[in-house]
Design an enzyme around this catalytic site. Structure first.
Site, short mmCIF file in Angstrom:
data_model
loop_
_atom_site.label_atom_id
_atom_site.label_comp_id
_atom_site.label_asym_id
_atom_site.label_seq_id
_atom_site.Cartn_x
_atom_site.Cartn_y
_atom_site.Cartn_z
N ASP A 1 10.96 -35.16 -24.05
CA ASP A 1 11.12 -33.70 -24.25
C ASP A 1 12.45 -33.41 -24.92
O ASP A 1 12.54 -32.58 -25.82
CB ASP A 1 11.06 -32.96 -22.90
P1 AP5 Z 1 8.33 -36.83 -19.45
O1 AP5 Z 1 6.96 -37.20 -19.84
O2 AP5 Z 1 9.16 -37.70 -18.57
O3 AP5 Z 1 9.21 -36.53 -20.51
P2 AP5 Z 1 9.23 -37.13 -21.56
O4 AP5 Z 1 10.28 -36.21 -22.05
O5 AP5 Z 1 7.99 -37.28 -22.30
O6 AP5 Z 1 9.92 -38.62 -21.10
P3 AP5 Z 1 9.41 -40.09 -21.13
O7 AP5 Z 1 10.27 -40.88 -20.25
O8 AP5 Z 1 7.94 -40.19 -20.99
O9 AP5 Z 1 9.77 -40.33 -22.54
P4 AP5 Z 1 8.78 -40.67 -23.66
O10 AP5 Z 1 8.04 -41.92 -23.32
O11 AP5 Z 1 8.03 -39.49 -24.10
O12 AP5 Z 1 9.86 -40.98 -24.70
P5 AP5 Z 1 10.50 -42.38 -24.99
O13 AP5 Z 1 10.69 -43.25 -23.81
O14 AP5 Z 1 9.77 -42.92 -26.13
O15 AP5 Z 1 8.26 -35.37 -19.02
C1 AP5 Z 1 9.11 -34.84 -18.10
C2 AP5 Z 1 8.58 -33.50 -17.74
O16 AP5 Z 1 7.19 -33.45 -17.85
C3 AP5 Z 1 8.92 -33.14 -16.31
O17 AP5 Z 1 9.98 -32.22 -16.32
C4 AP5 Z 1 7.61 -32.55 -15.78
O18 AP5 Z 1 7.80 -31.30 -15.17
C5 AP5 Z 1 6.77 -32.42 -17.01
N1 AP5 Z 1 5.35 -32.54 -16.75
C6 AP5 Z 1 4.69 -33.53 -16.12
N2 AP5 Z 1 3.37 -33.23 -16.03
C7 AP5 Z 1 3.21 -32.01 -16.62
C8 AP5 Z 1 2.11 -31.17 -16.84
N3 AP5 Z 1 0.88 -31.49 -16.46
N4 AP5 Z 1 2.33 -30.00 -17.48
C9 AP5 Z 1 3.56 -29.65 -17.92
N5 AP5 Z 1 4.65 -30.41 -17.74
C10 AP5 Z 1 4.47 -31.58 -17.09
O19 AP5 Z 1 11.97 -41.93 -25.40
C11 AP5 Z 1 12.23 -40.81 -26.21
C12 AP5 Z 1 13.54 -41.04 -26.91
O20 AP5 Z 1 14.54 -41.28 -25.93
C13 AP5 Z 1 13.57 -42.30 -27.79
O21 AP5 Z 1 13.09 -42.08 -29.09
C14 AP5 Z 1 15.05 -42.58 -27.81
O22 AP5 Z 1 15.70 -41.78 -28.75
C15 AP5 Z 1 15.50 -42.18 -26.44
N6 AP5 Z 1 15.58 -43.36 -25.59
C16 AP5 Z 1 14.65 -43.85 -24.74
N7 AP5 Z 1 15.09 -44.95 -24.12
C17 AP5 Z 1 16.36 -45.16 -24.59
C18 AP5 Z 1 17.39 -46.12 -24.33
N8 AP5 Z 1 17.21 -47.14 -23.48
N9 AP5 Z 1 18.59 -46.00 -24.98
C19 AP5 Z 1 18.80 -44.97 -25.85
N10 AP5 Z 1 17.87 -44.04 -26.13
C20 AP5 Z 1 16.67 -44.13 -25.52
#
Ligand code: AP5
Length: 347
Positions: free
Chosen positions: A302
């Site tokens: 997000d």
């Molecule tokens: P969530 O799904 O956790 O959020 P997200 O923002 O999508 O986080 P993820 O951990 O899944 O990340 P991602 O896999 O999308 O991204 P990535 O790992 O590729 O959502 C959280 C929210 O969802 C909560 O607040 C909740 O309320 C809500 N929610 C749940 N169910 C819902 C529903 N039914 N309706 C509405 N809301 C709902 O990483 C993204 C970027 O991060 C990467 O490109 C990179 O830039 C960076 N990154 C990742 N890992 C690293 C690292 N190790 N080092 C540096 N940068 C990194």
């Protein structure tokens, strides 16, 4: 670049999704097993999961953090833009303390909150279970699930939709009110505005395949992560798990608004961000955090979208949008849930 140096019109960006209060706790694998949850997944709760919320509050050290995917995106967007009222949010809450808490946090962040308030049902919550830096999300939508299309017909909401130039809608909202998504998406396509959609979670493409495909024809920018792309591929029998190949296929699905090509932006945690458009793939490396700098990844995706949008609405190049997306994600990963330090270093 100073993020606050460009005059951006009020309400230029609309977000639509479920506003949820995250109840976050660090847990052991035993709790995930007890409720049949995976370490890095997002699900909607069934009856068997409901005792989890009491279990968390009674037996764990919980934090209440404003959540809901698109609301996280808009709060991040506002944090970077650093000028209030540039974004408007639609979603449904209950008439209760949690709803007020969400309204307060989003308003303080600078988001114009246009909630539909349901007096009969409680504000939705999301259990955010942190296990070894991963997050398992179990959303109990409650009032968020009662959003209705007619909320968009209120004069102030019609005016907000007409005024906006960018629309960001989550796949999570497909389970609630696909008609509202289509209404906004069609408006965007008809008026050559930018319609953005996030695949949100594997279950969305898996169980709402038809609705997702109907929406995609209106989408200019599609966001997702690698698992969501693979789930889309499986649900549509694309016969490949290759993220770039699926991203290219997604970018080539026919669009209603032919005036700009679709861009498909896929994050892969610490691995490069993939962007597919016009038959080409671009990859943008991620500046990785050290293991000890990671608090949790709740909200990383997000935050990425919020950072990306903060540049995209200003007409900045793709590389800059991705770079600020990655910066915002790093900041959020270094804090609990989708929260940021008081000061954005881009200012
Ligand atoms: P969530 O799904 O956790 O959020 P997200 O923002 O999508 O986080 P993820 O951990 O899944 O990340 P991602 O896999 O999308 O991204 P990535 O790992 O590729 O959502 C959280 C929210 O969802 C909560 O607040 C909740 O309320 C809500 N929610 C749940 N169910 C819902 C529903 N039914 N309706 C509405 N809301 C709902 O990483 C993204 C970027 O991060 C990467 O490109 C990179 O830039 C960076 N990154 C990742 N890992 C690293 C690292 N190790 N080092 C540096 N940068 C990194």
């Amino acid at each position: 670049m100073a993020a606050g140096d460009v005059a951006i019109p009020d309400g230029v960006l609309i977000g639509m999704c479920n506003p949820l209060l995250d109840i976050q706790a660090v847990v052991g694998k035993d709790l995930l097993d007890k409720y049949g949850l995976k370490a890095n997944d997002a699900i909607l709760t069934e009856d068997k999961h409901l005792p989890l919320f009491d279990d968390l509050v009674k037996n764990y050290d919980v934090e209440y953090i404003p959540g809901g995917a698109a609301q996280n995106v808009l709060r991040t967007f506002q944090w970077i833009i650093n000028q209030p009222n540039k974004s408007v949010f639609f979603g449904a809450v209950g008439n209760d303390e949690f709803g007020e808490k969400l309204r307060e946090k989003a308003s303080n962040a600078g988001v114009q909150v246009h909630y539909q308030v349901n007096k009969e049902v409680k504000t939705g919550t999301c259990a955010a279970l942190i296990y070894e830096h991963h997050r398992s999300l179990a959303a109990h939508l409650a009032a968020a699930n009662t959003f209705t299309l007619d909320h968009l017909d209120k004069p102030e909401n019609e005016a907000a939709i007409a005024n906006a130039k960018f629309y960001y809608i989550t796949g999570f909202f497909v389970t609630v009110c696909p008609d509202a998504i289509l209404k906004v998406a069609k408006h965007g396509a008809e008026h050559n505005k930018v319609v953005m959609f996030n695949l949100s979670a594997p279950f969305v493409s898996q169980f709402y395949t038809k609705q997702v495909n109907e929406i995609l024809q209106y989408v200019d920018i599609l966001f997702g992560n690698e698992d969501e792309v693979k789930a889309y591929s499986a649900a549509n029998n694309l016969d490949t798990d290759d993220v770039k190949e699926v991203a290219l296929k997604l970018s080539q699905i026919e669009k209603v608004n032919k005036s700009r090509p679709r861009q498909v932006v896929i994050t892969q945690g610490p691995d490069p961000v993939v962007v597919a458009s016009e038959g080409k793939i671009q990859e943008f490396p991620v500046q990785q955090l050290k293991q000890e700098e990671i608090v949790d990844t709740n909200g990383a995706g997000d935050a990425f979208c919020g950072g990306f949008l903060s540049q995209y609405v200003q007409g900045k190049p793709l590389a800059e949008a991705v770079s600020v997306g990655c910066y915002a994600a790093r900041e959020v990963i270094s804090q609990q849930g989708c929260t940021f330090p008081p000061k954005c270093q881009l200012h």
